[in-house]
Design a protein around this motif. Structure first.
Motif, PDB file in Angstrom:
ATOM      1  N   ALA A  31       0.858  -1.190   0.000  1.00  0.00           N
ATOM      2  CA  ALA A  31       0.000   0.000   0.000  1.00  0.00           C
ATOM      3  C   ALA A  31       0.888   1.231   0.000  1.00  0.00           C
ATOM      4  N   VAL A  32       0.305   2.359  -0.419  1.00  0.00           N
ATOM      5  CA  VAL A  32       1.035   3.619  -0.320  1.00  0.00           C
ATOM      6  C   VAL A  32       0.035   4.710   0.059  1.00  0.00           C
ATOM      7  N   SER A  33       0.417   5.546   1.021  1.00  0.00           N
ATOM      8  CA  SER A  33      -0.439   6.680   1.374  1.00  0.00           C
ATOM      9  C   SER A  33       0.046   7.900   0.594  1.00  0.00           C
ATOM     10  N   LEU A  34      -0.891   8.712   0.135  1.00  0.00           N
ATOM     11  CA  LEU A  34      -0.541   9.924  -0.606  1.00  0.00           C
ATOM     12  C   LEU A  34      -1.293  11.116  -0.030  1.00  0.00           C
ATOM     13  N   THR A  35      -0.605  12.238   0.113  1.00  0.00           N
ATOM     14  CA  THR A  35      -1.295  13.486   0.456  1.00  0.00           C
ATOM     15  C   THR A  35      -2.044  13.955  -0.793  1.00  0.00           C
ATOM     16  N   GLY A  36      -2.839  15.002  -0.653  1.00  0.00           N
ATOM     17  CA  GLY A  36      -3.546  15.535  -1.813  1.00  0.00           C
ATOM     18  C   GLY A  36      -2.591  15.898  -2.940  1.00  0.00           C
ATOM     19  N   TRP A  37      -1.506  16.601  -2.599  1.00  0.00           N
ATOM     20  CA  TRP A  37      -0.600  17.031  -3.683  1.00  0.00           C
ATOM     21  C   TRP A  37       0.145  15.864  -4.290  1.00  0.00           C
ATOM     22  N   GLN A  38       0.506  14.875  -3.489  1.00  0.00           N
ATOM     23  CA  GLN A  38       1.166  13.700  -4.065  1.00  0.00           C
ATOM     24  C   GLN A  38       0.218  12.964  -5.023  1.00  0.00           C
ATOM     25  N   ALA A  39      -1.078  13.063  -4.716  1.00  0.00           N
ATOM     26  CA  ALA A  39      -2.078  12.408  -5.571  1.00  0.00           C
ATOM     27  C   ALA A  39      -2.418  13.252  -6.794  1.00  0.00           C
ATOM     28  N   GLY A  40      -1.821  14.437  -6.909  1.00  0.00           N
ATOM     29  CA  GLY A  40      -2.018  15.272  -8.107  1.00  0.00           C
ATOM     30  C   GLY A  40      -3.284  16.123  -8.078  1.00  0.00           C
ATOM     31  N   ILE A  41      -3.826  16.366  -6.878  1.00  0.00           N
ATOM     32  CA  ILE A  41      -5.104  17.091  -6.785  1.00  0.00           C
ATOM     33  C   ILE A  41      -4.855  18.601  -6.728  1.00  0.00           C
ATOM     34  N   ARG A  42      -5.213  19.287  -7.815  1.00  0.00           N
ATOM     35  CA  ARG A  42      -5.044  20.743  -7.912  1.00  0.00           C
ATOM     36  C   ARG A  42      -6.365  21.420  -7.573  1.00  0.00           C
ATOM     37  N   THR A  43      -6.246  22.563  -6.903  1.00  0.00           N
ATOM     38  CA  THR A  43      -7.465  23.306  -6.542  1.00  0.00           C
ATOM     39  C   THR A  43      -7.282  24.787  -6.874  1.00  0.00           C
ATOM     40  N   ASP A  44      -8.360  25.557  -6.690  1.00  0.00           N
ATOM     41  CA  ASP A  44      -8.218  27.012  -6.737  1.00  0.00           C
ATOM     42  C   ASP A  44      -7.601  27.466  -5.400  1.00  0.00           C
ATOM     43  N   ASP A  45      -7.534  28.781  -5.187  1.00  0.00           N
ATOM     44  CA  ASP A  45      -6.794  29.253  -4.005  1.00  0.00           C
ATOM     45  C   ASP A  45      -7.698  29.681  -2.852  1.00  0.00           C
ATOM     46  N   THR A  46      -8.918  29.159  -2.814  1.00  0.00           N
ATOM     47  CA  THR A  46      -9.836  29.528  -1.732  1.00  0.00           C
ATOM     48  C   THR A  46      -9.559  28.670  -0.499  1.00  0.00           C
ATOM     49  N   TYR A  47      -8.687  29.159   0.369  1.00  0.00           N
ATOM     50  CA  TYR A  47      -8.379  28.397   1.586  1.00  0.00           C
ATOM     51  C   TYR A  47      -9.671  28.098   2.338  1.00  0.00           C
ATOM     52  N   GLY A  48      -9.773  26.882   2.843  1.00  0.00           N
ATOM     53  CA  GLY A  48     -10.925  26.505   3.658  1.00  0.00           C
ATOM     54  C   GLY A  48     -12.144  26.078   2.859  1.00  0.00           C
ATOM     55  N   ASN A  49     -12.173  26.372   1.581  1.00  0.00           N
ATOM     56  CA  ASN A  49     -13.338  25.986   0.772  1.00  0.00           C
ATOM     57  C   ASN A  49     -12.921  25.885  -0.699  1.00  0.00           C
ATOM     58  N   ALA A  50     -11.775  25.268  -0.937  1.00  0.00           N
ATOM     59  CA  ALA A  50     -11.218  25.230  -2.291  1.00  0.00           C
ATOM     60  C   ALA A  50     -12.002  24.261  -3.178  1.00  0.00           C
ATOM     61  N   ARG A  51     -11.995  24.564  -4.465  1.00  0.00           N
ATOM     62  CA  ARG A  51     -12.612  23.694  -5.458  1.00  0.00           C
ATOM     63  C   ARG A  51     -11.535  22.922  -6.209  1.00  0.00           C
ATOM     64  N   ILE A  52     -11.783  21.654  -6.461  1.00  0.00           N
ATOM     65  CA  ILE A  52     -10.843  20.866  -7.263  1.00  0.00           C
ATOM     66  C   ILE A  52     -10.950  21.341  -8.714  1.00  0.00           C
ATOM     67  N   THR A  53      -9.795  21.682  -9.309  1.00  0.00           N
ATOM     68  CA  THR A  53      -9.799  22.155 -10.697  1.00  0.00           C
ATOM     69  C   THR A  53      -9.263  21.081 -11.650  1.00  0.00           C
ATOM     70  N   ASP A  54      -8.395  20.210 -11.135  1.00  0.00           N
ATOM     71  CA  ASP A  54      -7.784  19.203 -12.018  1.00  0.00           C
ATOM     72  C   ASP A  54      -7.142  18.114 -11.147  1.00  0.00           C
ATOM     73  N   ILE A  55      -7.051  16.921 -11.676  1.00  0.00           N
ATOM     74  CA  ILE A  55      -6.275  15.881 -10.981  1.00  0.00           C
ATOM     75  C   ILE A  55      -5.354  15.229 -12.006  1.00  0.00           C
ATOM     76  N   ASN A  56      -4.061  15.240 -11.698  1.00  0.00           N
ATOM     77  CA  ASN A  56      -3.092  14.519 -12.522  1.00  0.00           C
ATOM     78  C   ASN A  56      -2.925  13.132 -11.882  1.00  0.00           C
ATOM     79  N   CYS A  57      -3.505  12.131 -12.523  1.00  0.00           N
ATOM     80  CA  CYS A  57      -3.609  10.805 -11.904  1.00  0.00           C
ATOM     81  C   CYS A  57      -2.387   9.923 -12.130  1.00  0.00           C
ATOM     82  N   SER A  58      -1.291  10.458 -12.727  1.00  0.00           N
ATOM     83  CA  SER A  58      -0.213   9.559 -13.149  1.00  0.00           C
ATOM     84  C   SER A  58       0.420   8.807 -11.963  1.00  0.00           C
ATOM     85  N   ARG A  59       0.637   9.497 -10.849  1.00  0.00           N
ATOM     86  CA  ARG A  59       1.235   8.805  -9.691  1.00  0.00           C
ATOM     87  C   ARG A  59       0.315   7.682  -9.194  1.00  0.00           C
ATOM     88  N   ILE A  60      -0.978   7.996  -9.067  1.00  0.00           N
ATOM     89  CA  ILE A  60      -1.916   6.981  -8.577  1.00  0.00           C
ATOM     90  C   ILE A  60      -1.916   5.774  -9.520  1.00  0.00           C
TER      91      ILE A  60
END
Ligand code: ASP
Ligand code: MG
Length: 245
Positions: free
Chosen positions: A91-120
């Motif tokens: 198994a491998v644990s990944l943080t959001g950024w390691q998983a390629g999850i990009r968001t906008d810059d709204t701290y506390g209520n950000a929206r996912i804008t893109d996910i780069n799934c290559s690592r997963i």
């Protein structure tokens, strides 16, 4: 099948529950499936971190608050990975950024804008169960962002969409979606299926079983989401393109 499974805080509250979640995923892998687990912070971790932050400073810096709150999910992810490995499965644990999850810059209520799934995808191909910390991503300035309370559901649905998963399951402490909170109203009725619109109405009336943006995301990408109990073993409620009753 590629299955995304999200586990809420009560489903990971103690070591036995973490073990049970890990075991479910391992059994599915041994039946030939690929599994991505999305995990929430355990028990009341997020509330406790928020409380501590307010004690340290009444005027919170939003960037630092997100850095703090995202830690709860990272603890769950690492512990779940350890539980999976203890069962003899890699198994491998990944943080959001390691998983390629990009968001906008709204701290506390950000929206996912893109996910780069290559690592997963790479980790899945190596036969690993991938465990992603829910509720977090990385913003345009490469800072950690969080998705709003309950946002791990949205992480799971978004991953299911970007990975083109065959199934998206949300494990919780109730065995599906009810017309009222079954923990308060014993005569509440459970839906076997529910449409996106009706689900949004329930959320608008205060239902907390799913994060509102997860339903929006599911509708926009045509994802059917199953909400089910982590404890009962029974089938749950399917949220999807269904007619209202
Ligand atoms: N841990 C976060 C919260 O308590 C996110 C989640 O549980 O989905 O809101
Ligand atoms: Mg929730």
């Amino acid at each position: 099948m590629l299955i995304v499974q999200k586990y809420g805080g009560t489903s990971l509250a103690d070591p036995q529950r973490i073990h049970a979640a890990a075991l479910r995923a391992v059994q599915l892998v041994r039946q030939g499936n690929q599994i991505v687990m999305v995990v929430s912070a355990r028990g009341h971790t997020t509330d406790e971190l928020l409380h501590t932050a307010r004690t340290v400073s009444p005027a919170n810096n939003h960037r630092e608050l997100d850095a703090l709150l995202s830690a709860g999910e990272q603890i769950s992810a690492a512990l779940t990975a350890m539980a999976v490995e203890a069962l003899g499965q890699s198994a491998v644990s990944l943080t959001g950024w390691q998983a390629g999850i990009r968001t906008d810059d709204t701290y506390g209520n950000a929206r996912i804008t893109d996910i780069n799934c290559s690592r997963i995808r790479r980790e899945l191909q190596q036969g690993k169960i991938v465990i992603v910390a829910g509720f977090q991503g990385i913003g345009p300035g490469n800072d950690i962002t969080t998705l709003g309370r309950g946002g791990s559901d949205t992480t799971a649905v978004a991953l299911a969409a970007f990975l083109k998963a065959d199934k998206c399951q949300i494990f919780t402490d109730v065995d599906g979606v009810y017309d009222r909170d079954p923990r308060i109203f014993p005569d509440a009725c459970r839906y076997e299926t529910i449409g996106y619109g009706q689900m949004m109405e329930l959320i608008g009336h205060g239902a907390q079983v799913l994060h509102d943006r997860s339903v929006e995301f599911a509708e926009n990408h045509g994802i059917t989401v199953e909400v089910l109990s982590a404890f009962s073993g029974k089938p749950g409620t399917l949220v999807g393109r269904f007619e209202s009753l």
